[in-house]
Design a protein around this motif. Structure first.
Motif, PDB file in Angstrom:
ATOM      1  N   CYS A 123       0.621  -1.154  -0.123  1.00 54.26           N
ATOM      2  CA  CYS A 123      -0.023   0.051  -0.195  1.00 54.26           C
ATOM      3  C   CYS A 123       1.012   1.013   0.233  1.00 54.26           C
ATOM      4  CB  CYS A 123      -0.976   0.162   1.314  1.00 54.26           C
ATOM      5  SG  CYS A 123      -0.061   0.165   2.665  1.00 54.26           S
ATOM      6  N   ASP A 124       0.270   2.437  -0.078  1.00 51.94           N
ATOM      7  CA  ASP A 124       0.968   3.364  -0.155  1.00 51.94           C
ATOM      8  C   ASP A 124       1.022   4.525   1.072  1.00 51.94           C
ATOM      9  OD1 ASP A 124       1.150   3.319  -2.833  1.00 51.94           O
ATOM     10  OD2 ASP A 124      -0.776   4.209  -3.343  1.00 51.94           O
ATOM     11  N   ALA A 125       0.816   3.921   2.073  1.00 56.18           N
ATOM     12  CA  ALA A 125       1.143   4.240   3.486  1.00 56.18           C
ATOM     13  C   ALA A 125       2.685   4.795   3.568  1.00 56.18           C
ATOM     14  CB  ALA A 125       0.691   3.565   4.612  1.00 56.18           C
ATOM     15  N   PRO A 126       3.060   5.844   3.817  1.00 50.50           N
ATOM     16  CA  PRO A 126       4.468   6.239   3.865  1.00 50.50           C
ATOM     17  C   PRO A 126       5.086   5.817   5.092  1.00 50.50           C
ATOM     18  CG  PRO A 126       3.356   8.355   4.253  1.00 50.50           C
ATOM     19  CD  PRO A 126       2.251   7.221   3.985  1.00 50.50           C
ATOM     20  N   GLU A 127       4.436   5.514   6.230  1.00 49.76           N
ATOM     21  CA  GLU A 127       5.245   5.332   7.560  1.00 49.76           C
ATOM     22  C   GLU A 127       5.361   4.040   7.463  1.00 49.76           C
ATOM     23  OE1 GLU A 127       0.606   5.200   8.088  1.00 49.76           O
ATOM     24  OE2 GLU A 127       2.061   6.322   7.192  1.00 49.76           O
ATOM     25  N   LEU A 128       4.872   3.154   6.562  1.00 50.81           N
ATOM     26  CA  LEU A 128       4.871   1.564   6.381  1.00 50.81           C
ATOM     27  C   LEU A 128       6.095   1.079   5.552  1.00 50.81           C
ATOM     28  CD1 LEU A 128       0.957   0.625   6.747  1.00 50.81           C
ATOM     29  CD2 LEU A 128       2.776   0.622   8.447  1.00 50.81           C
ATOM     30  N   ALA A 129       6.719   2.069   4.848  1.00 44.04           N
ATOM     31  CA  ALA A 129       7.552   1.878   3.453  1.00 44.04           C
ATOM     32  C   ALA A 129       8.781   1.160   4.079  1.00 44.04           C
ATOM     33  CB  ALA A 129       8.124   3.136   2.973  1.00 44.04           C
ATOM     34  N   ASN A 130       9.288   1.110   5.376  1.00 46.48           N
ATOM     35  CA  ASN A 130      10.330   0.382   5.822  1.00 46.48           C
ATOM     36  C   ASN A 130      10.001  -0.862   6.757  1.00 46.48           C
ATOM     37  OD1 ASN A 130      12.156   2.115   4.374  1.00 46.48           O
ATOM     38  ND2 ASN A 130      12.188   3.427   6.058  1.00 46.48           N
ATOM     39  N   VAL A 131       8.704  -1.228   6.901  1.00 45.50           N
ATOM     40  CA  VAL A 131       8.342  -2.424   7.725  1.00 45.50           C
ATOM     41  C   VAL A 131       8.925  -3.722   7.281  1.00 45.50           C
ATOM     42  CG1 VAL A 131       6.233  -3.494   8.605  1.00 45.50           C
ATOM     43  CG2 VAL A 131       6.280  -1.037   8.398  1.00 45.50           C
ATOM     44  N   GLY A 132       8.774  -3.995   6.139  1.00 54.59           N
ATOM     45  CA  GLY A 132       9.184  -5.294   5.628  1.00 54.59           C
ATOM     46  C   GLY A 132       8.150  -5.976   5.542  1.00 54.59           C
ATOM     47  N   VAL A 147     -11.347   2.997   1.885  1.00 59.15           N
ATOM     48  CA  VAL A 147     -10.364   2.607   2.938  1.00 59.15           C
ATOM     49  C   VAL A 147      -9.130   1.590   2.144  1.00 59.15           C
ATOM     50  CG1 VAL A 147     -10.119   0.654   4.958  1.00 59.15           C
ATOM     51  CG2 VAL A 147     -12.043   2.085   4.496  1.00 59.15           C
ATOM     52  N   GLU A 148      -7.881   2.019   2.680  1.00 60.05           N
ATOM     53  CA  GLU A 148      -6.864   1.469   2.122  1.00 60.05           C
ATOM     54  C   GLU A 148      -6.229   0.189   2.946  1.00 60.05           C
ATOM     55  OE1 GLU A 148      -2.489   2.997   0.699  1.00 60.05           O
ATOM     56  OE2 GLU A 148      -3.513   4.098   2.250  1.00 60.05           O
ATOM     57  N   GLY A 149      -6.007  -0.802   1.969  1.00 61.01           N
ATOM     58  CA  GLY A 149      -5.740  -2.186   2.601  1.00 61.01           C
ATOM     59  C   GLY A 149      -4.179  -2.403   2.319  1.00 61.01           C
ATOM     60  N   CYS A 150      -3.652  -2.742   3.547  1.00 59.92           N
ATOM     61  CA  CYS A 150      -2.088  -3.064   3.307  1.00 59.92           C
ATOM     62  C   CYS A 150      -1.997  -4.490   3.749  1.00 59.92           C
ATOM     63  CB  CYS A 150      -1.360  -2.034   4.517  1.00 59.92           C
ATOM     64  SG  CYS A 150      -1.620  -0.248   4.376  1.00 59.92           S
ATOM     65  N   PHE A 151      -0.839  -5.003   3.256  1.00 58.82           N
ATOM     66  CA  PHE A 151      -0.250  -6.578   3.503  1.00 58.82           C
ATOM     67  C   PHE A 151      -1.491  -7.491   2.910  1.00 58.82           C
ATOM     68  CE2 PHE A 151       1.444  -4.304   7.202  1.00 58.82           C
ATOM     69  CZ  PHE A 151       2.687  -4.369   6.829  1.00 58.82           C
ATOM     70  N   THR A 152      -1.780  -7.059   1.633  1.00 61.54           N
ATOM     71  CA  THR A 152      -2.752  -7.525   0.655  1.00 61.54           C
ATOM     72  C   THR A 152      -2.283  -8.898   0.012  1.00 61.54           C
ATOM     73  OG1 THR A 152      -2.306  -6.077  -1.056  1.00 61.54           O
ATOM     74  CG2 THR A 152      -4.010  -5.310   0.505  1.00 61.54           C
ATOM     75  N   ASP A 153      -3.300  -9.627  -0.412  1.00 60.94           N
ATOM     76  CA  ASP A 153      -2.857 -10.772  -1.048  1.00 60.94           C
ATOM     77  C   ASP A 153      -4.354 -11.100  -1.380  1.00 60.94           C
ATOM     78  OD1 ASP A 153      -1.988 -12.901  -2.489  1.00 60.94           O
ATOM     79  OD2 ASP A 153      -1.524 -14.210  -0.715  1.00 60.94           O
ATOM     80  N   ASP A 154      -4.672 -11.404  -2.727  1.00 60.58           N
ATOM     81  CA  ASP A 154      -5.977 -11.755  -3.325  1.00 60.58           C
ATOM     82  C   ASP A 154      -7.080 -10.916  -2.621  1.00 60.58           C
ATOM     83  OD1 ASP A 154      -4.917 -13.904  -4.769  1.00 60.58           O
ATOM     84  OD2 ASP A 154      -5.070 -15.177  -3.061  1.00 60.58           O
ATOM     85  N   GLU A 155      -6.927  -9.386  -2.831  1.00 59.00           N
ATOM     86  CA  GLU A 155      -7.712  -8.557  -2.348  1.00 59.00           C
ATOM     87  C   GLU A 155      -8.181  -8.823  -0.888  1.00 59.00           C
ATOM     88  OE1 GLU A 155     -11.170  -8.914  -4.962  1.00 59.00           O
ATOM     89  OE2 GLU A 155     -10.114  -8.065  -6.727  1.00 59.00           O
ATOM     90  N   ALA A 156      -7.446  -9.372  -0.126  1.00 57.12           N
ATOM     91  CA  ALA A 156      -7.710  -9.474   1.221  1.00 57.12           C
ATOM     92  C   ALA A 156      -6.474  -8.832   1.816  1.00 57.12           C
ATOM     93  CB  ALA A 156      -7.768 -11.040   1.977  1.00 57.12           C
TER      94      ALA A 156
END
Length: 387
Positions: A143-152, A166-175
């Motif tokens: 996702c495009d959240a800047p604070e998560l760029a270096n999370v891994g 609503v923005e979804g992060c750590f996604t796979d197959d729309e989940a």
């Protein structure tokens, strides 16, 4: 044997019977006391002051090392009073609060992070819906959240389908394993953190970096810990026969029972010896159950058998957890997770996931359902006996 000896023997048996009853009462009282004093501490799950495996003391200390001030509150009033313009409000699922109380609690905060998820929160905050977990393991941000760029990479325990906007992060197959909503200058984030940010799992993958990224965007964190002592939900006692009948009915019934007992004592006769009597042939009620089980086994229909087992477990779990009989599997799983303080993903998969396809998976499903019912029954029994 003389009559005196017979009477003495009868008195001895009566005394021994009373001694046995007294001993049973004492043992029962000691058992209840042991369960009461051995009840688990209410602190633990995602508590920033708990060093247990399910607590989040390690994450709180990491935030303090980064210069973030943390204010731990255990009442809504203290939490609202501590919120200012540069504050992140953090909490687990506020299971003890009504929808109105949750809305009033998060209203003054410009940034709120929910560290555990529930179907009610998804509905109340209009963030999305529950989704089936993907087959892959650890996931990147996506996702495009800047604070998560270096999370891994992290491996979420529960996944969601984001709502519109609503923005979804750590996604796979729309989940998505993390939901972030930006609405009218108010930021709301939600994830299932028991398997990511707890003391037990914080050192895995990029979990620590994820916790710092979500909670360390402001210099002040107000961490609200929900509990049953801080609730606005009033218990409602159901109507009983005594409340629905006139006041004179109960005394009249008691008087009739007393009259019947006195009449029985005055007119009754002493019972004689027990007489053995041949009973008529009866058909056991369990034969129908065994017959259906044999038909299912002969057909090899593991899915049908598992569906019957799951339906029975859901009905019993709902009754033990104080839920409505028509509660959905997701609601039962959320309530059981809150009581047992375990991740919700596994319970959602067990109570609402795919049915087993073979006998081996059926046996495993039956065992896990039985273990879940036993654990919930033990937890409810402990809570009812906790002073």
């Amino acid at each position: 044997m003389t009559g005196t000896a017979v009477r003495e023997k009868g008195r001895l048996r009566s005394a021994l019977g009373w001694v046995a009853i007294a001993a049973a009462v004492i043992v029962f009282a000691l058992l209840i006391g042991a369960l009461s004093f051995g009840a688990p501490d209410s602190r633990g799950g995602l508590d920033p002051e708990s060093a247990k495996g399910s607590g989040t003391l390690a994450l709180a200390e990491l935030l303090r090392d980064q210069g973030v001030e943390i204010t731990v509150t255990r009442t809504r009033a203290d939490a609202v009073a501590a919120i200012d313009d540069d504050t992140t409000l953090v909490m687990a699922d506020p299971y003890s609060l009504s929808d109105d109380a949750v809305s009033a609690l998060i209203e003054p905060a410009r940034s709120t992070v929910f560290l555990s998820s529930a179907s009610r929160l998804l509905r109340l905050l209009d963030l999305g819906e529950n989704a089936a977990p993907p087959a892959s393991g650890a996931l990147s941000v996506g996702c495009d959240a800047p604070e998560l760029a270096n999370v891994g990479t992290v491996q979420p325990d529960r996944f969601f389908s984001p709502a519109s906007g609503v923005e979804g992060c750590f996604t796979d197959d729309e989940a998505a394993g993390l939901l972030i909503a930006e609405r009218d200058g108010v930021r709301t984030a939600l994830l299932e953190g028991s398997g990511l940010l707890s003391n037990e799992h914080l050192a895995e993958n990029g979990n620590a970096a994820l916790g710092l990224a979500l909670l360390g965007q402001t210099d002040h964190v107000v961490w609200y810990v929900p509990s049953f002592s801080d609730t606005d939900i009033e218990a409602q006692s159901p109507d009983t026969l005594a409340t629905l009948t006139p006041e004179w009915v109960t005394p009249a019934i008691l008087l009739l029972l007393l009259a019947g007992i006195l009449a029985g004592i005055s007119r009754g006769q002493r019972f004689g010896r027990l007489v053995t009597e041949t009973l008529p042939v009866t058909v056991r009620a369990s034969e129908t159950m065994h017959g259906r089980a044999r038909l299912t086994a002969r057909a090899g229909d593991s899915a049908h058998a598992a569906a019957a087992l799951r339906e029975g477990s859901l009905r019993r779990l709902a009754a033990r957890l104080g839920l409505a009989a028509r509660s959905t599997p997701a609601e039962v799983a959320d309530s059981a997770s809150d009581r047992l303080r375990i991740p919700r993903g596994a319970l959602h998969h067990l109570l609402d996931g795919p049915l087993p396809e073979n006998d081996s998976e059926l046996v495993d499903t039956a065992r896990r359902l039985a273990e879940l019912e036993t654990a919930v029954d033990t937890a409810v029994h402990v809570e009812r006996n906790t002073p």
